[in-house]
Design a protein around this motif. Structure first.
Motif, PDB file in Angstrom:
ATOM      1  N   ILE A 149       0.533  -1.762   0.174  1.00 43.56           N
ATOM      2  CA  ILE A 149      -0.137  -0.075  -0.188  1.00 43.56           C
ATOM      3  C   ILE A 149       1.248   1.448   0.064  1.00 43.56           C
ATOM      4  CG2 ILE A 149      -1.823   1.475   1.465  1.00 43.56           C
ATOM      5  CD1 ILE A 149      -2.689  -0.951   2.231  1.00 43.56           C
ATOM      6  N   PHE A 150       1.839   1.382   0.969  1.00 41.27           N
ATOM      7  CA  PHE A 150       2.634   2.670   1.017  1.00 41.27           C
ATOM      8  C   PHE A 150       3.971   2.733  -0.157  1.00 41.27           C
ATOM      9  CE2 PHE A 150       0.309   2.358   4.627  1.00 41.27           C
ATOM     10  CZ  PHE A 150       0.033   3.858   5.010  1.00 41.27           C
ATOM     11  N   TYR A 153       2.877   3.558  -3.865  1.00 43.56           N
ATOM     12  CA  TYR A 153       2.297   4.802  -4.100  1.00 43.56           C
ATOM     13  C   TYR A 153       3.476   6.058  -3.625  1.00 43.56           C
ATOM     14  CZ  TYR A 153      -1.990   7.804  -3.282  1.00 43.56           C
ATOM     15  OH  TYR A 153      -2.413   8.386  -3.327  1.00 43.56           O
ATOM     16  N   THR A 154       3.364   5.773  -2.761  1.00 42.24           N
ATOM     17  CA  THR A 154       4.768   7.174  -1.900  1.00 42.24           C
ATOM     18  C   THR A 154       5.665   7.226  -2.887  1.00 42.24           C
ATOM     19  OG1 THR A 154       4.460   6.349   0.295  1.00 42.24           O
ATOM     20  CG2 THR A 154       5.712   7.608   0.465  1.00 42.24           C
ATOM     21  N   TRP A 158       5.817  10.612  -4.077  1.00 40.87           N
ATOM     22  CA  TRP A 158       7.015  11.985  -3.715  1.00 40.87           C
ATOM     23  C   TRP A 158       7.972  11.365  -3.718  1.00 40.87           C
ATOM     24  CZ3 TRP A 158       4.478  15.633  -0.826  1.00 40.87           C
ATOM     25  CH2 TRP A 158       3.293  15.204  -0.447  1.00 40.87           C
ATOM     26  N   ARG A 172      -0.757   9.916   7.884  1.00 39.34           N
ATOM     27  CA  ARG A 172      -2.501  10.821   7.760  1.00 39.34           C
ATOM     28  C   ARG A 172      -3.474  10.016   6.963  1.00 39.34           C
ATOM     29  NH1 ARG A 172      -3.205  16.205   5.237  1.00 39.34           N
ATOM     30  NH2 ARG A 172      -4.629  15.474   3.623  1.00 39.34           N
ATOM     31  N   TYR A 183     -12.972   7.202   4.590  1.00 48.38           N
ATOM     32  CA  TYR A 183     -11.152   7.311   4.911  1.00 48.38           C
ATOM     33  C   TYR A 183     -11.354   8.194   6.142  1.00 48.38           C
ATOM     34  CZ  TYR A 183      -6.952   8.406   2.205  1.00 48.38           C
ATOM     35  OH  TYR A 183      -5.770   7.972   1.398  1.00 48.38           O
ATOM     36  N   ASN A 267      -7.262   3.698  -5.360  1.00 42.88           N
ATOM     37  CA  ASN A 267      -6.096   3.524  -5.664  1.00 42.88           C
ATOM     38  C   ASN A 267      -5.237   2.611  -5.633  1.00 42.88           C
ATOM     39  OD1 ASN A 267      -6.423   6.043  -3.655  1.00 42.88           O
ATOM     40  ND2 ASN A 267      -5.228   5.322  -1.973  1.00 42.88           N
ATOM     41  N   ARG A 276      -4.546   6.932  -8.594  1.00 42.29           N
ATOM     42  CA  ARG A 276      -5.614   7.442  -8.031  1.00 42.29           C
ATOM     43  C   ARG A 276      -6.756   7.196  -9.333  1.00 42.29           C
ATOM     44  NH1 ARG A 276      -5.523  11.262  -3.068  1.00 42.29           N
ATOM     45  NH2 ARG A 276      -5.120  12.973  -3.753  1.00 42.29           N
ATOM     46  N   TYR A 310       1.704  20.084  -3.249  1.00 35.39           N
ATOM     47  CA  TYR A 310       1.947  19.485  -2.187  1.00 35.39           C
ATOM     48  C   TYR A 310       3.562  19.903  -1.390  1.00 35.39           C
ATOM     49  CZ  TYR A 310      -1.905  16.079  -3.110  1.00 35.39           C
ATOM     50  OH  TYR A 310      -3.251  15.379  -3.658  1.00 35.39           O
ATOM     51  N   TYR A 345       1.391  21.163   5.033  1.00 34.02           N
ATOM     52  CA  TYR A 345       0.179  19.862   4.542  1.00 34.02           C
ATOM     53  C   TYR A 345      -1.581  20.293   5.275  1.00 34.02           C
ATOM     54  CZ  TYR A 345      -1.812  15.262   2.216  1.00 34.02           C
ATOM     55  OH  TYR A 345      -1.440  14.633   1.042  1.00 34.02           O
TER      56      TYR A 345
END
Ligand code: UDP
Length: 363
Positions: A149-150, A153-154, A158, A172, A183, A267, A276, A310, A345
């Motif tokens: 998941i992280f 995506y991250t 980023w 978050r 969510y 996502n 997403r 961001y 943010y």
């Protein structure tokens, strides 16, 4: 007092209204050709489309909720996100429903019991915290969630791993030891009926407020007080260098059928180059025989090429921001606020709260 506000997003518009209600004269400018900044939305094919990506208002702050509720009625939308994980569309953030969807029953049951014993029901656990647990089943789970998941995506979002960016960012979207698929769990949550642009338009609809679009700030403009919701480095001509931001590109597609996906946001952590896909008709339950979606591609912000979305939270950027803040503190009649002005943010509610606090400080 002549107040000049730079930036017509939710921060600038909230400040304009607060000042106007207090009897002050306000001119608010924006270099774009529309109000509402990055929460701008518009109707097409009877669907309210968020031009700069999906926005969901949510807050536990009653003062903020009461303020924005003066300018719209709410559709009681409760945001749900799904993710494509190991070929299945499952709830995000990872919760007990996700656990049972991705693992065989016996394994899911065993891990569920460990989660309940360690944390309790309806408790949120940031992934970086879960990874620290000294238990082989919880470590297995944490590694699974981190990888599926992280991590990717991250990296897309980023350009860095979840360990490299500030922990507050992955925090978050904590793992949620719960059957609650939403969510956000905030008390107040929804989408303005008629859209965000309409809400901001109502905010600005006051005899003391003059809105000037397609009007960039220039140093010859006159004011007694200046409220700057643009990027703080820009105000100081980037004299210490540029504050970095992430930007986004959206590919909008209209499909000639009613539904694309079951929820507003899906996502794709480990697949494709987009992060997403948002499908807009879900937010206000818009009826149309078409549907409009956006594929979201994060990218680096480049001045003059795309928009700032961001701020990037890390020590180097915080130090650079502090240098600009020092300059700002020498200017008693210039106030910096908003996501770009504070380089924070903020969600929409935090931006409004910041405007409320700044207003109370000043008047
Ligand atoms: N995140 C992730 N995978 C997901 C959802 C979120 O890795 O499926 C991470 C990612 O680093 C993201 C951050 O959590 O930038 C915050 O997510 P959020 O949905 O709050 O981001 P926003 O909607 O503000 O873009």
């Amino acid at each position: 007092m002549h107040n000049l506000i730079v930036g017509c997003g939710i921060s600038g518009a909230a400040m304009a209204r607060l000042l106007a209600d207090a009897g002050e004269q306000v001119v608010i400018i924006d270099s774009k050709d529309h109000i509402a900044g990055n929460i701008y939305d518009y109707y097409t094919d009877n669907i309210c489309v968020h031009k700069y990506g999906t926005h969901i208002f949510h807050t536990n702050n009653k003062a903020v909720w009461d303020f924005v509720s003066r300018f719209c009625k709410w559709y009681p939308y409760q945001h749900k996100v799904r993710g494509l994980i190991d070929g299945q569309i499952v709830p995000i953030p990872f919760n007990l429903n996700t656990l049972h969807a991705v693992f065989p029953e016996s394994l899911a049951n065993k891990i569920e019991q460990k989660l309940l014993d360690n944390f309790g029901l309806n408790v949120k656990v940031p992934i970086l915290e879960l990874r620290k647990k000294d238990d082989k089943d919880l470590q297995f789970l944490a590694q699974y969630i981190y990888d599926k998941i992280f991590l990717e995506y991250t990296l897309k979002q980023w350009g860095q791993t979840p360990d490299e960016i500030d922990p507050s960012v992955s925090g978050r979207v904590p793992v949620y030891v719960s059957r609650d698929d939403r969510y956000f769990q905030d008390k107040y949550q929804g989408i303005p009926i008629g859209g965000y642009t309409n809400m901001v338009k109502n905010m600005l609809n006051h005899k003391n407020i003059t809105v000037k679009l397609k009007t960039p700030f220039n140093k010859n403009m006159k004011y007694d007080r200046l409220f700057w919701s643009g990027s703080i480095d820009e105000f100081f001509d980037y004299q210490y260098g540029e504050l970095p931001y992430r930007s986004e590109r959206f590919d909008f597609i209209t499909f000639p059928y009613e539904k694309f996906q079951d929820v507003a946001v899906v996502n794709y952590p480990c697949n494709y180059d987009w992060t997403r896909i948002g499908e807009y008709k879900h937010f206000l339950n818009d009826k149309s025989d078409k549907t409009i979606v956006s594929y979201e591609y994060p990218e680096a912000f480049e001045n003059g090429k795309n928009d700032r979305y961001y701020p990037i939270a890390n020590d180097t950027n915080a130090q650079l921001y502090q240098k600009y803040l020092k300059l700002a503190q020498k200017l008693p009649n210039v106030h910096f606020f908003g996501r770009l002005g504070d380089y924070k943010y903020y969600d929409m509610d935090k931006a409004v709260n910041r405007a409320l606090e700044l207003f109370n400080d000043i008047l």
